[in-house]
Design a protein around this motif. Structure first.
Motif, PDB file in Angstrom:
ATOM      1  N   MET A 111      28.694 -12.611  48.667  1.00  0.00           N
ATOM      2  CA  MET A 111      27.695 -13.206  49.614  1.00  0.00           C
ATOM      3  C   MET A 111      27.546 -12.925  50.877  1.00  0.00           C
ATOM      4  SD  MET A 111      23.467 -15.466  48.962  1.00  0.00           S
ATOM      5  CE  MET A 111      25.288 -17.151  49.195  1.00  0.00           C
ATOM      6  N   LYS A 112      26.860 -12.396  51.508  1.00  0.00           N
ATOM      7  CA  LYS A 112      27.066 -12.951  53.497  1.00  0.00           C
ATOM      8  C   LYS A 112      25.852 -13.578  53.989  1.00  0.00           C
ATOM      9  CE  LYS A 112      30.019  -8.780  54.731  1.00  0.00           C
ATOM     10  NZ  LYS A 112      29.837  -7.878  55.672  1.00  0.00           N
ATOM     11  N   ARG A 113      25.975 -14.544  54.151  1.00  0.00           N
ATOM     12  CA  ARG A 113      25.384 -15.057  55.642  1.00  0.00           C
ATOM     13  C   ARG A 113      26.149 -16.013  56.453  1.00  0.00           C
ATOM     14  NH1 ARG A 113      22.981 -20.093  51.695  1.00  0.00           N
ATOM     15  NH2 ARG A 113      24.667 -21.309  51.413  1.00  0.00           N
ATOM     16  N   ALA A 114      24.948 -16.935  56.912  1.00  0.00           N
ATOM     17  CA  ALA A 114      25.708 -17.801  58.485  1.00  0.00           C
ATOM     18  C   ALA A 114      24.551 -18.217  59.018  1.00  0.00           C
ATOM     19  CB  ALA A 114      25.710 -16.698  60.140  1.00  0.00           C
ATOM     20  N   PHE A 115      24.526 -19.410  59.884  1.00  0.00           N
ATOM     21  CA  PHE A 115      23.405 -20.133  60.411  1.00  0.00           C
ATOM     22  C   PHE A 115      23.866 -20.983  62.015  1.00  0.00           C
ATOM     23  CE2 PHE A 115      24.658 -21.439  55.613  1.00  0.00           C
ATOM     24  CZ  PHE A 115      22.948 -21.141  55.015  1.00  0.00           C
ATOM     25  N   GLU A 151      33.825 -10.133  60.564  1.00  0.00           N
ATOM     26  CA  GLU A 151      35.588 -10.056  60.213  1.00  0.00           C
ATOM     27  C   GLU A 151      36.667 -10.769  60.940  1.00  0.00           C
ATOM     28  OE1 GLU A 151      36.483  -5.854  60.697  1.00  0.00           O
ATOM     29  OE2 GLU A 151      35.209  -5.427  58.260  1.00  0.00           O
ATOM     30  N   ASN A 152      36.133 -11.948  61.971  1.00  0.00           N
ATOM     31  CA  ASN A 152      36.354 -12.377  63.296  1.00  0.00           C
ATOM     32  C   ASN A 152      38.099 -13.316  62.554  1.00  0.00           C
ATOM     33  OD1 ASN A 152      37.279 -13.967  65.593  1.00  0.00           O
ATOM     34  ND2 ASN A 152      34.766 -15.063  65.715  1.00  0.00           N
ATOM     35  N   HIS A 153      39.057 -12.854  62.896  1.00  0.00           N
ATOM     36  CA  HIS A 153      39.873 -14.097  62.507  1.00  0.00           C
ATOM     37  C   HIS A 153      40.370 -15.113  63.333  1.00  0.00           C
ATOM     38  CE1 HIS A 153      40.756 -10.522  59.385  1.00  0.00           C
ATOM     39  NE2 HIS A 153      40.803 -10.098  60.590  1.00  0.00           N
ATOM     40  N   ARG A 154      39.455 -14.994  64.570  1.00  0.00           N
ATOM     41  CA  ARG A 154      39.987 -16.238  65.204  1.00  0.00           C
ATOM     42  C   ARG A 154      39.288 -17.425  64.917  1.00  0.00           C
ATOM     43  NH1 ARG A 154      37.390 -17.901  69.361  1.00  0.00           N
ATOM     44  NH2 ARG A 154      38.811 -19.171  69.444  1.00  0.00           N
ATOM     45  N   ALA A 155      38.111 -17.021  64.285  1.00  0.00           N
ATOM     46  CA  ALA A 155      37.752 -17.783  64.257  1.00  0.00           C
ATOM     47  C   ALA A 155      37.366 -19.242  62.702  1.00  0.00           C
ATOM     48  CB  ALA A 155      36.548 -17.698  63.130  1.00  0.00           C
ATOM     49  N   ILE A 169      28.598  -6.270  64.860  1.00  0.00           N
ATOM     50  CA  ILE A 169      28.512  -7.235  63.778  1.00  0.00           C
ATOM     51  C   ILE A 169      29.605  -6.959  63.167  1.00  0.00           C
ATOM     52  CG2 ILE A 169      27.021  -6.252  61.278  1.00  0.00           C
ATOM     53  CD1 ILE A 169      24.685  -5.464  63.161  1.00  0.00           C
ATOM     54  N   ARG A 170      30.172  -5.957  62.722  1.00  0.00           N
ATOM     55  CA  ARG A 170      31.427  -5.876  61.473  1.00  0.00           C
ATOM     56  C   ARG A 170      32.660  -6.858  62.406  1.00  0.00           C
ATOM     57  NH1 ARG A 170      31.893  -0.867  62.172  1.00  0.00           N
ATOM     58  NH2 ARG A 170      33.253  -1.020  63.604  1.00  0.00           N
ATOM     59  N   SER A 171      32.379  -7.179  63.639  1.00  0.00           N
ATOM     60  CA  SER A 171      33.762  -7.743  64.132  1.00  0.00           C
ATOM     61  C   SER A 171      32.955  -8.973  64.150  1.00  0.00           C
ATOM     62  CB  SER A 171      33.709  -7.809  66.084  1.00  0.00           C
ATOM     63  OG  SER A 171      34.450  -8.438  66.508  1.00  0.00           O
ATOM     64  N   GLU A 203      21.099 -14.023  62.827  1.00  0.00           N
ATOM     65  CA  GLU A 203      20.953 -12.704  62.324  1.00  0.00           C
ATOM     66  C   GLU A 203      22.387 -11.812  62.950  1.00  0.00           C
ATOM     67  OE1 GLU A 203      19.908 -11.356  59.610  1.00  0.00           O
ATOM     68  OE2 GLU A 203      18.262 -12.401  58.720  1.00  0.00           O
ATOM     69  N   PRO A 204      23.418 -11.351  62.923  1.00  0.00           N
ATOM     70  CA  PRO A 204      24.013 -10.999  64.322  1.00  0.00           C
ATOM     71  C   PRO A 204      23.269  -9.583  64.006  1.00  0.00           C
ATOM     72  CG  PRO A 204      25.727 -12.049  62.190  1.00  0.00           C
ATOM     73  CD  PRO A 204      23.926 -12.243  61.706  1.00  0.00           C
ATOM     74  N   PHE A 205      22.890  -8.844  63.848  1.00  0.00           N
ATOM     75  CA  PHE A 205      21.759  -7.565  63.510  1.00  0.00           C
ATOM     76  C   PHE A 205      20.900  -7.812  65.225  1.00  0.00           C
ATOM     77  CE2 PHE A 205      18.583  -4.588  63.774  1.00  0.00           C
ATOM     78  CZ  PHE A 205      18.768  -3.261  63.304  1.00  0.00           C
ATOM     79  N   ASN A 206      20.018  -9.184  64.716  1.00  0.00           N
ATOM     80  CA  ASN A 206      19.476  -9.467  66.264  1.00  0.00           C
ATOM     81  C   ASN A 206      20.008  -9.668  66.898  1.00  0.00           C
ATOM     82  OD1 ASN A 206      16.825  -8.618  64.308  1.00  0.00           O
ATOM     83  ND2 ASN A 206      16.105 -10.662  63.446  1.00  0.00           N
ATOM     84  N   PHE A 207      20.881 -10.404  67.240  1.00  0.00           N
ATOM     85  CA  PHE A 207      22.013 -11.403  67.939  1.00  0.00           C
ATOM     86  C   PHE A 207      22.408  -9.970  69.043  1.00  0.00           C
ATOM     87  CE2 PHE A 207      25.787 -13.110  70.010  1.00  0.00           C
ATOM     88  CZ  PHE A 207      24.492 -14.152  70.793  1.00  0.00           C
TER      89      PHE A 207
END
Length: 230
Positions: A1-5, A219-223, A214-216, A202-206
């Motif tokens: 599941m993908k989610r972010a806050f 998949e952000n590997h420097r996070a 959005i894909r980046s 919401e990455p789509f809105n941002f």
């Protein structure tokens, strides 16, 4: 599941809540370090572009672009390392500098204060403007003359040197602050956690629907990541 806050949004909502004091501070400090790193990286990009222009200073287009890049580099560097800001903590980037670095740092700040951001006299060596009365045979009149330096090689080298140290230090601070924030998040009271849970990012809105952005994001590997079993 993908989610972010959205922790920045949550911190704003909780800024007056005593129970969220540690959380709000940790978010603001981490955000400040990341913001400073971004500023410094943009300074480095401008300074490298200026370095590539060497030898072409006489070209009018290069000169104009050089002035814009130099203004950006000096003002943004000073903002990141020196200027006090209401919206951003001072993260102490200059702690990574030795005595010589601090002297160079102050010269960049002085350049910003006396030439770039504010008008200074010809004593700076960057601007020299004069009002002149001339007589030429049966002609006489008033005119103005000027010399302005758009960009200068030694300053470019100084910015690149300082950025190299400052960016490395900022990245270490960023890792440290991320660890602190993660620890604080693991201990927030339930009422604080409830507010965070409602601040969905919401990455789509941002990113205005940009698929690559959005894909980046996902998949952000420097996070600053942690592995979870659930």
């Amino acid at each position: 599941m993908k989610r972010a806050f959205d922790l920045s949004k949550a911190a704003k909502l909780l800024v007056s809540d005593p129970a969220a004091k540690d959380f709000v501070k940790a978010v603001k400090v981490f955000d400040a370090v990341s913001s400073v790193r971004l500023d410094l990286q943009s300074v480095e990009v401008s300074a490298r572009a200026l370095s590539d222009m060497r030898g072409h200073e006489g070209d009018s287009d290069v000169s104009s672009l050089g002035l814009a890049l130099m203004t950006h580099a000096v003002v943004t560097y000073s903002r990141a390392t020196h200027t006090k800001a209401v919206e951003r903590f001072n993260v102490g980037i200059t702690a990574s500098y030795n005595k010589d670095d601090l002297r160079v740092h102050q010269s960049i700040v002085d350049l910003r204060n006396s030439v770039i951001a504010h008008f200074g006299s010809g004593e700076s060596g960057w601007h020299d403007e004069r009002v002149v009365y001339f007589e030429n045979g049966n002609r006489a009149g008033l005119t103005t003359v000027h010399k302005r330096t758009n960009f200068e090689g030694n300053t470019i080298d100084q910015l690149l040197h300082l950025c190299s140290k400052a960016i490395s230090y900022a990245k270490q601070l960023e890792r440290d602050r991320a660890s602190v924030l993660s620890e604080v998040l693991s201990k927030v009271p339930r009422e604080v956690e409830a507010v965070i849970d409602h601040c969905i990012f919401e990455p789509f809105n941002f990113y205005d629907g940009s698929e690559s952005a959005i894909r980046s994001f996902w998949e952000n590997h420097r996070a600053f990541q942690e592995s979870r079993n659930q």
